[in-house]
Motif scaffolding. Sequence first.
Motif, PDB file in Angstrom:
ATOM      1  N   VAL A 143      64.405   8.578  38.517  1.00  0.00           N
ATOM      2  CA  VAL A 143      65.453   9.446  37.974  1.00  0.00           C
ATOM      3  C   VAL A 143      64.974  10.890  38.060  1.00  0.00           C
ATOM      4  N   PRO A 144      65.829  11.822  38.523  1.00  0.00           N
ATOM      5  CA  PRO A 144      65.388  13.218  38.594  1.00  0.00           C
ATOM      6  C   PRO A 144      64.955  13.741  37.221  1.00  0.00           C
ATOM      7  N   TYR A 145      63.823  14.456  37.192  1.00  0.00           N
ATOM      8  CA  TYR A 145      63.282  14.900  35.907  1.00  0.00           C
ATOM      9  C   TYR A 145      64.216  15.853  35.175  1.00  0.00           C
ATOM     10  N   GLN A 146      65.079  16.566  35.950  1.00  0.00           N
ATOM     11  CA  GLN A 146      65.973  17.528  35.297  1.00  0.00           C
ATOM     12  C   GLN A 146      66.917  16.852  34.307  1.00  0.00           C
ATOM     13  N   LEU A 147      67.286  15.595  34.618  1.00  0.00           N
ATOM     14  CA  LEU A 147      68.181  14.886  33.705  1.00  0.00           C
ATOM     15  C   LEU A 147      67.534  14.736  32.337  1.00  0.00           C
ATOM     16  N   PHE A 148      66.216  14.450  32.332  1.00  0.00           N
ATOM     17  CA  PHE A 148      65.520  14.311  31.053  1.00  0.00           C
ATOM     18  C   PHE A 148      65.440  15.652  30.328  1.00  0.00           C
ATOM     19  N   LEU A 149      65.165  16.705  31.101  1.00  0.00           N
ATOM     20  CA  LEU A 149      65.033  18.025  30.479  1.00  0.00           C
ATOM     21  C   LEU A 149      66.350  18.502  29.883  1.00  0.00           C
ATOM     22  N   MET A 150      67.462  18.027  30.445  1.00  0.00           N
ATOM     23  CA  MET A 150      68.767  18.428  29.926  1.00  0.00           C
ATOM     24  C   MET A 150      69.037  17.817  28.560  1.00  0.00           C
ATOM     25  N   MET A 151      68.456  16.626  28.342  1.00  0.00           N
ATOM     26  CA  MET A 151      68.784  15.840  27.152  1.00  0.00           C
ATOM     27  C   MET A 151      68.741  16.630  25.851  1.00  0.00           C
ATOM     28  N   PRO A 152      67.635  17.365  25.562  1.00  0.00           N
ATOM     29  CA  PRO A 152      67.577  18.059  24.268  1.00  0.00           C
ATOM     30  C   PRO A 152      68.736  19.039  24.072  1.00  0.00           C
ATOM     31  N   TYR A 153      69.130  19.749  25.151  1.00  0.00           N
ATOM     32  CA  TYR A 153      70.223  20.709  25.018  1.00  0.00           C
ATOM     33  C   TYR A 153      71.540  19.980  24.770  1.00  0.00           C
ATOM     34  N   ILE A 154      71.734  18.873  25.512  1.00  0.00           N
ATOM     35  CA  ILE A 154      72.966  18.100  25.324  1.00  0.00           C
ATOM     36  C   ILE A 154      72.997  17.541  23.899  1.00  0.00           C
ATOM     37  N   LEU A 155      71.835  17.058  23.454  1.00  0.00           N
ATOM     38  CA  LEU A 155      71.760  16.511  22.098  1.00  0.00           C
ATOM     39  C   LEU A 155      72.147  17.575  21.069  1.00  0.00           C
ATOM     40  N   SER A 156      71.700  18.823  21.277  1.00  0.00           N
ATOM     41  CA  SER A 156      72.036  19.891  20.337  1.00  0.00           C
ATOM     42  C   SER A 156      73.540  20.094  20.269  1.00  0.00           C
ATOM     43  N   ILE A 157      74.195  20.069  21.437  1.00  0.00           N
ATOM     44  CA  ILE A 157      75.641  20.275  21.453  1.00  0.00           C
ATOM     45  C   ILE A 157      76.339  19.113  20.745  1.00  0.00           C
ATOM     46  N   VAL A 158      75.860  17.890  21.022  1.00  0.00           N
ATOM     47  CA  VAL A 158      76.466  16.728  20.374  1.00  0.00           C
ATOM     48  C   VAL A 158      76.306  16.826  18.856  1.00  0.00           C
ATOM     49  N   ALA A 159      75.102  17.216  18.418  1.00  0.00           N
ATOM     50  CA  ALA A 159      74.866  17.348  16.982  1.00  0.00           C
ATOM     51  C   ALA A 159      75.814  18.380  16.377  1.00  0.00           C
ATOM     52  N   LEU A 160      76.028  19.477  17.099  1.00  0.00           N
ATOM     53  CA  LEU A 160      76.945  20.512  16.608  1.00  0.00           C
ATOM     54  C   LEU A 160      78.357  19.961  16.460  1.00  0.00           C
ATOM     55  N   VAL A 161      78.790  19.187  17.469  1.00  0.00           N
ATOM     56  CA  VAL A 161      80.150  18.655  17.433  1.00  0.00           C
ATOM     57  C   VAL A 161      80.311  17.715  16.239  1.00  0.00           C
ATOM     58  N   ILE A 162      79.286  16.880  16.012  1.00  0.00           N
ATOM     59  CA  ILE A 162      79.392  15.920  14.907  1.00  0.00           C
ATOM     60  C   ILE A 162      79.366  16.630  13.555  1.00  0.00           C
ATOM     61  N   MET A 163      78.470  17.617  13.431  1.00  0.00           N
ATOM     62  CA  MET A 163      78.229  18.183  12.101  1.00  0.00           C
ATOM     63  C   MET A 163      79.159  19.336  11.734  1.00  0.00           C
ATOM     64  N   SER A 164      79.687  20.048  12.751  1.00  0.00           N
ATOM     65  CA  SER A 164      80.374  21.296  12.437  1.00  0.00           C
ATOM     66  C   SER A 164      81.542  21.102  11.472  1.00  0.00           C
ATOM     67  N   ARG A 165      82.268  19.994  11.613  1.00  0.00           N
ATOM     68  CA  ARG A 165      83.427  19.779  10.756  1.00  0.00           C
ATOM     69  C   ARG A 165      83.023  19.590   9.316  1.00  0.00           C
ATOM     70  N   ARG A 166      81.916  18.865   9.138  1.00  0.00           N
ATOM     71  CA  ARG A 166      81.501  18.542   7.783  1.00  0.00           C
ATOM     72  C   ARG A 166      80.765  19.699   7.124  1.00  0.00           C
ATOM     73  N   ALA A 167      80.263  20.616   7.985  1.00  0.00           N
ATOM     74  CA  ALA A 167      79.356  21.631   7.458  1.00  0.00           C
ATOM     75  C   ALA A 167      80.066  22.531   6.453  1.00  0.00           C
ATOM     76  N   ARG A 168      79.343  22.847   5.376  1.00  0.00           N
ATOM     77  CA  ARG A 168      79.878  23.821   4.434  1.00  0.00           C
ATOM     78  C   ARG A 168      79.187  25.150   4.733  1.00  0.00           C
ATOM     79  N   VAL A 169      79.855  25.951   5.513  1.00  0.00           N
ATOM     80  CA  VAL A 169      79.271  27.213   5.969  1.00  0.00           C
ATOM     81  C   VAL A 169      79.192  28.180   4.791  1.00  0.00           C
ATOM     82  N   PRO A 170      78.109  28.945   4.652  1.00  0.00           N
ATOM     83  CA  PRO A 170      78.090  29.999   3.634  1.00  0.00           C
ATOM     84  C   PRO A 170      79.338  30.875   3.801  1.00  0.00           C
TER      85      PRO A 170
END
Lengths: 349, 314
Positions: B275-302
């Motif tokens: 598997v091309p190594y770039q796919l693995f390197l992308m994972m953390p950034y993709i994970l961050s976006i996914v986490a944002l999508v999941i959490m943003s609605r629930r988040a209680r922003v200051p």
Amino acid sequence: MRFERRETRSPILLMGAPLIAVAVALAITGFLIALSGAPVLEAFQKILISAFGSRLAITETLTRATPLIFTGLAVAVAFRAQVWNIGAEGQLYLGALAVAAAGSGGAFGLPPLLLIPFLMVVGALAGMVLLVVPVTLRFRFGVDEVVTTLLLNFIVLLFVSLAIEGFMRDPLAFGWPQSVPVDGDARLPKLVPKSRLHLGLVIAIIAAIVVFLVNRYSVFGMQSRAAGLNAAAARFAGVPISWTLIKVACLSGGLAGLAGAVEVMGVKGHVSTALSPGFGYAGIVVAMLANLNPLGVVAAAIFVAAMFVGADGMSRSLEVPSFIADVTVSLALLTMLVALFLSTYRVVR
Amino acid sequence: MSELVDILFTVGLWSSVLRIATPLIFGTLGALLCERAGVLNLGIEGIMTFGAMVGWLTVYQGGDLWAGVFAAAACGAVFGLLHALMTVNLGLSQHVTGLGVTLFASSLSYYIFRLAVPVQGTPPTVEPFQTYAVPLLSDLPFLGPTLFSQTPLTYLALAVALLLAYVMARTPLGLAVRMTGENPHAAEAQGLNPIGLRIGAICAGSALMGVGGAFLTLAAFNSFFPTMVQGRGWVCIALVVFSTWRPSRALLGAVLFALFDGYQLRLQAHFGKAVPYQLFLMMPYILSIVALVIMSRRARVPQALMKPYRRGER
């Protein structure tokens, strides 16, 4: 010390703001050049000569300014509507990659007159898609598009690297990771013989004029400005906010995609991870220095390009790292913000 | 497939987790502190870069390792002050100012680095922080090598997380900072100084970001090179949302993220051929976006985040 909003913004102050901002940024740059031990005045002279001193220098500066006009416009259009598109870098690369993919290996047998516009549309579409996704995430899930567009820059750059080492690799590039080249018919004609300056500059200036007219005279331009000034009031006045922002995203992403397209078709002929030395991020500075005015973007892009080209030349003869250009340009962004503030507010004791 | 699960239980993976998490813990806590006071600090990426550079340079010039950490914190605070003057005192756009600070801090660090260290084949190195095995505790099976054999900066990060959690939740100062981020007008009515509190929070938060950057050059690696921060600052901004603005959850988020990153690195070593190594390197950034999508609605922003405060103006 307090700040009080000025009753009217004087046009002289507003026009002068970028000049003052640049002057302050250059003064601080001079101080930093002095730190390196190089003669300051000679360094500035070398920068000026390297950027404008000869026919070749001028064409180099304008070549460098071309993608900056596009990314500057992309940012200006987005920021005006308070869409925080920080992803112009990624959109540029995706546009470039799409152009290289569609413009190589026969390119559907289109004649050059059709092929060039076709490829520009392809590049713009790629940039569009990349920005519409985070903007949609913003009003579907409340995700701040600043972070998503920033993170997408890293993802796209990795994807480009994957493509040019894998399925789009140029087998004739002696092992250099770069994409297959676009066909000769897809290359933009040169404006000045024996230089790198290409038709992209003209297209960029036309784009700036079109964006200016759209902004000022179309319903969409008014709606996007309203969405940026006060989204709640705009919605109350019947502006379809989501739809307007999607259109803004298409325009902004498309312009950034075009930056990549003209870089490939006009300068490089192929895609590598060295295609853009941060054109997307510099676009933010360009847009702010122009105070988000599309016509001002052209002038601001030439200034930023001149700094980069000039500093490159200067650092070859004097021992000053060429990173000094990045410092000046980023300083100009900060000083411009303050200058704009002072054109809107006055200091009261 | 069982190999994939086996990797999850290796000591090697888990001892790398805290190491990968450390700069993220510092950065996330710093960004969190700024945002709790009502100011988004997108200067983080540049401040971390500058911290990495100045920390390394201090040690390279013969300074002590801790002097390097201190220099990184001090420079972080100075950039924080710049951000604060522009966003709090002048009330300028926090987005654009933050990006400006990032561009300025990173280009300035490259410039200073090049001035101090001319181009050469291999970048010069310094002697980095060594791991410190906590007596007795480091002899524990599994926990010993993973938790208690880290560099001092990792212990510092954990201590700062606990301290910040305590200060924010249990002290008058923490209450004042939170109030400034929720409703500066009410804070002012209570006799607090929202402007001062915001400036203080941004400087302190930016100092933490600087230390996070210094960890990269003084503990994780031993040299500085441009673009070494690699978007970690932006990941931290995403982690703040994921943490719903709580220090304890910020710690948890950073560790989870680091676990994923460490796992991804090991998978890369495992499947690097197929598997091309770039796919693995992308994972953390993709994970961050996914986490944002999941959490943003629930988040209680200051509530006052990104709203500039001007005395006497509504």
